[in-house]
Design a protein around this motif. Sequence first.
Motif, PDB file in Angstrom:
ATOM      1  N   ASP A  31     -19.604 -10.580  -2.529  1.00  0.00           N
ATOM      2  CA  ASP A  31     -18.347 -11.086  -1.984  1.00  0.00           C
ATOM      3  C   ASP A  31     -17.130 -10.299  -2.450  1.00  0.00           C
ATOM      4  O   ASP A  31     -15.992 -10.758  -2.308  1.00  0.00           O
ATOM      5  N   MET A  32     -17.331  -9.104  -3.014  1.00  0.00           N
ATOM      6  CA  MET A  32     -16.207  -8.315  -3.530  1.00  0.00           C
ATOM      7  C   MET A  32     -16.295  -6.853  -3.105  1.00  0.00           C
ATOM      8  O   MET A  32     -17.381  -6.314  -2.933  1.00  0.00           O
ATOM      9  N   GLU A  33     -15.110  -6.240  -2.969  1.00  0.00           N
ATOM     10  CA  GLU A  33     -15.046  -4.835  -2.595  1.00  0.00           C
ATOM     11  C   GLU A  33     -13.792  -4.205  -3.206  1.00  0.00           C
ATOM     12  O   GLU A  33     -12.683  -4.718  -3.022  1.00  0.00           O
ATOM     13  N   VAL A  34     -13.966  -3.119  -3.946  1.00  0.00           N
ATOM     14  CA  VAL A  34     -12.820  -2.391  -4.501  1.00  0.00           C
ATOM     15  C   VAL A  34     -12.278  -1.473  -3.415  1.00  0.00           C
ATOM     16  O   VAL A  34     -12.986  -0.598  -2.910  1.00  0.00           O
ATOM     17  N   VAL A  35     -11.017  -1.669  -3.051  1.00  0.00           N
ATOM     18  CA  VAL A  35     -10.422  -0.905  -1.948  1.00  0.00           C
ATOM     19  C   VAL A  35      -9.507   0.217  -2.428  1.00  0.00           C
ATOM     20  O   VAL A  35      -9.042   1.024  -1.635  1.00  0.00           O
ATOM     21  N   GLY A  36      -9.223   0.256  -3.742  1.00  0.00           N
ATOM     22  CA  GLY A  36      -8.354   1.316  -4.236  1.00  0.00           C
ATOM     23  C   GLY A  36      -8.174   1.253  -5.741  1.00  0.00           C
ATOM     24  O   GLY A  36      -8.528   0.256  -6.378  1.00  0.00           O
ATOM     25  N   GLU A  37      -7.637   2.345  -6.285  1.00  0.00           N
ATOM     26  CA  GLU A  37      -7.396   2.437  -7.727  1.00  0.00           C
ATOM     27  C   GLU A  37      -6.039   3.067  -7.979  1.00  0.00           C
ATOM     28  O   GLU A  37      -5.588   3.933  -7.228  1.00  0.00           O
ATOM     29  N   ALA A  38      -5.392   2.634  -9.053  1.00  0.00           N
ATOM     30  CA  ALA A  38      -4.096   3.181  -9.450  1.00  0.00           C
ATOM     31  C   ALA A  38      -4.096   3.382 -10.961  1.00  0.00           C
ATOM     32  O   ALA A  38      -4.754   2.653 -11.690  1.00  0.00           O
ATOM     33  N   GLU A  39      -3.351   4.391 -11.424  1.00  0.00           N
ATOM     34  CA  GLU A  39      -3.301   4.644 -12.865  1.00  0.00           C
ATOM     35  C   GLU A  39      -1.930   4.397 -13.468  1.00  0.00           C
ATOM     36  O   GLU A  39      -1.745   4.545 -14.673  1.00  0.00           O
ATOM     37  N   THR A  40      -0.958   4.017 -12.657  1.00  0.00           N
ATOM     38  CA  THR A  40       0.360   3.621 -13.165  1.00  0.00           C
ATOM     39  C   THR A  40       0.803   2.367 -12.427  1.00  0.00           C
ATOM     40  O   THR A  40       0.290   2.043 -11.342  1.00  0.00           O
ATOM     41  N   GLY A  41       1.774   1.677 -12.997  1.00  0.00           N
ATOM     42  CA  GLY A  41       2.302   0.495 -12.334  1.00  0.00           C
ATOM     43  C   GLY A  41       2.929   0.817 -11.001  1.00  0.00           C
ATOM     44  O   GLY A  41       2.799   0.055 -10.034  1.00  0.00           O
ATOM     45  N   ARG A  42       3.593   1.944 -10.917  1.00  0.00           N
ATOM     46  CA  ARG A  42       4.233   2.340  -9.665  1.00  0.00           C
ATOM     47  C   ARG A  42       3.191   2.607  -8.582  1.00  0.00           C
ATOM     48  O   ARG A  42       3.346   2.216  -7.426  1.00  0.00           O
ATOM     49  N   GLN A  43       2.117   3.290  -8.959  1.00  0.00           N
ATOM     50  CA  GLN A  43       1.040   3.535  -8.004  1.00  0.00           C
ATOM     51  C   GLN A  43       0.406   2.217  -7.545  1.00  0.00           C
ATOM     52  O   GLN A  43       0.009   2.084  -6.386  1.00  0.00           O
ATOM     53  N   ALA A  44       0.302   1.268  -8.457  1.00  0.00           N
ATOM     54  CA  ALA A  44      -0.285  -0.031  -8.117  1.00  0.00           C
ATOM     55  C   ALA A  44       0.504  -0.706  -7.000  1.00  0.00           C
ATOM     56  O   ALA A  44      -0.070  -1.273  -6.063  1.00  0.00           O
ATOM     57  N   ILE A  45       1.829  -0.645  -7.087  1.00  0.00           N
ATOM     58  CA  ILE A  45       2.680  -1.243  -6.055  1.00  0.00           C
ATOM     59  C   ILE A  45       2.500  -0.503  -4.735  1.00  0.00           C
ATOM     60  O   ILE A  45       2.333  -1.109  -3.669  1.00  0.00           O
ATOM     61  N   GLU A  46       2.532   0.833  -4.787  1.00  0.00           N
ATOM     62  CA  GLU A  46       2.388   1.636  -3.574  1.00  0.00           C
ATOM     63  C   GLU A  46       1.038   1.403  -2.904  1.00  0.00           C
ATOM     64  O   GLU A  46       0.958   1.238  -1.676  1.00  0.00           O
ATOM     65  N   MET A  47      -0.025   1.356  -3.697  1.00  0.00           N
ATOM     66  CA  MET A  47      -1.362   1.187  -3.132  1.00  0.00           C
ATOM     67  C   MET A  47      -1.593  -0.241  -2.652  1.00  0.00           C
ATOM     68  O   MET A  47      -2.377  -0.479  -1.734  1.00  0.00           O
ATOM     69  N   SER A  48      -0.903  -1.186  -3.251  1.00  0.00           N
ATOM     70  CA  SER A  48      -1.004  -2.556  -2.801  1.00  0.00           C
ATOM     71  C   SER A  48      -0.412  -2.698  -1.400  1.00  0.00           C
ATOM     72  O   SER A  48      -0.946  -3.406  -0.540  1.00  0.00           O
ATOM     73  N   VAL A  49       0.693  -2.007  -1.172  1.00  0.00           N
ATOM     74  CA  VAL A  49       1.314  -2.007   0.161  1.00  0.00           C
ATOM     75  C   VAL A  49       0.373  -1.360   1.172  1.00  0.00           C
ATOM     76  O   VAL A  49       0.216  -1.819   2.304  1.00  0.00           O
ATOM     77  N   ALA A  50      -0.292  -0.275   0.747  1.00  0.00           N
ATOM     78  CA  ALA A  50      -1.171   0.471   1.652  1.00  0.00           C
ATOM     79  C   ALA A  50      -2.473  -0.265   1.961  1.00  0.00           C
ATOM     80  O   ALA A  50      -2.963  -0.222   3.092  1.00  0.00           O
ATOM     81  N   HIS A  51      -3.041  -0.956   0.954  1.00  0.00           N
ATOM     82  CA  HIS A  51      -4.371  -1.552   1.112  1.00  0.00           C
ATOM     83  C   HIS A  51      -4.378  -3.071   1.280  1.00  0.00           C
ATOM     84  O   HIS A  51      -5.416  -3.638   1.634  1.00  0.00           O
ATOM     85  N   CYS A  52      -3.256  -3.717   1.009  1.00  0.00           N
ATOM     86  CA  CYS A  52      -3.163  -5.184   1.139  1.00  0.00           C
ATOM     87  C   CYS A  52      -4.338  -5.906   0.480  1.00  0.00           C
ATOM     88  O   CYS A  52      -5.099  -6.637   1.140  1.00  0.00           O
ATOM     89  N   PRO A  53      -4.532  -5.740  -0.830  1.00  0.00           N
ATOM     90  CA  PRO A  53      -5.663  -6.386  -1.511  1.00  0.00           C
ATOM     91  C   PRO A  53      -5.446  -7.890  -1.650  1.00  0.00           C
ATOM     92  O   PRO A  53      -4.319  -8.385  -1.538  1.00  0.00           O
ATOM     93  N   ASP A  54      -6.536  -8.597  -1.873  1.00  0.00           N
ATOM     94  CA  ASP A  54      -6.426 -10.021  -2.197  1.00  0.00           C
ATOM     95  C   ASP A  54      -6.107 -10.202  -3.677  1.00  0.00           C
ATOM     96  O   ASP A  54      -5.376 -11.108  -4.057  1.00  0.00           O
ATOM     97  N   VAL A  55      -6.685  -9.307  -4.499  1.00  0.00           N
ATOM     98  CA  VAL A  55      -6.513  -9.385  -5.957  1.00  0.00           C
ATOM     99  C   VAL A  55      -6.191  -8.009  -6.515  1.00  0.00           C
ATOM    100  O   VAL A  55      -6.819  -7.018  -6.140  1.00  0.00           O
TER     101      VAL A  55
END
Length: 222
Positions: A31-55
């Motif tokens: 029931d889980m899938e990793v859709v992306g990875e980030a190594e900084t807080g800024r990247q986390a925000i950018e990738m969250s916008v791009a991938h729309c994760p649940d968690v």
Amino acid sequence: MTLLKKVKILLADDHQILRDGLRTLLNTQNDMEVVGEAETGRQAIEMSVAHCPDVLVMDVIMPELNGIEATCRLKKEQPGVKVLALSMHADRKFVTEMLRAGASGFLLKECAFRELAEAIRAIVAGKVYLSPSISKVVVEEYLDFLNEDKECVSSGHVLSLREREVLQQIAEGKGNRDIAKSLLVSVKTVETHKYNIMRKLGLRSVAELTKYAIKSGITSID
């Protein structure tokens, strides 16, 4: 037959080996899938916008923009994303600031993978999940709050989000030009932020700023 909707997960941690391990383990869950990875807080925000994760599984201490500031900013821009803090640090300042920023859970990196999976499922279901040792910290913080003078305000909250971001990079040893390039602003703007930070906190040197940033949980010596 109805296909099981998988929980989309974004990993944010500055250690590649940890991300590799978590990605491999999480992707074994039906029931889980990793859709992306980030190594900084800024990247986390950018990738969250791009991938729309649940968690978003977020480390607390990361370069450029720490997990606390990233969580605070993310919850304003994407309130539907659940943030699960995963950290080596059980210090009260890290725990309480992450929860104040909007995290739905807090786990220590020493936990077993089974607990991480359980925590992800819990916060997706709208619950709050805390490691047992973290629960103790939260209870102590609440009891202290009941007993303290409520007029007392942490000086860290005097700073704006951008000022805290600049302060973190100063404490990480970056010069004004590097900070300006990272934030896409002018060197003069960085210098103005630095002046305002020193004025608000009553500090006079980079050494004092660094000490304050570490003490306040804005960055770490690790």
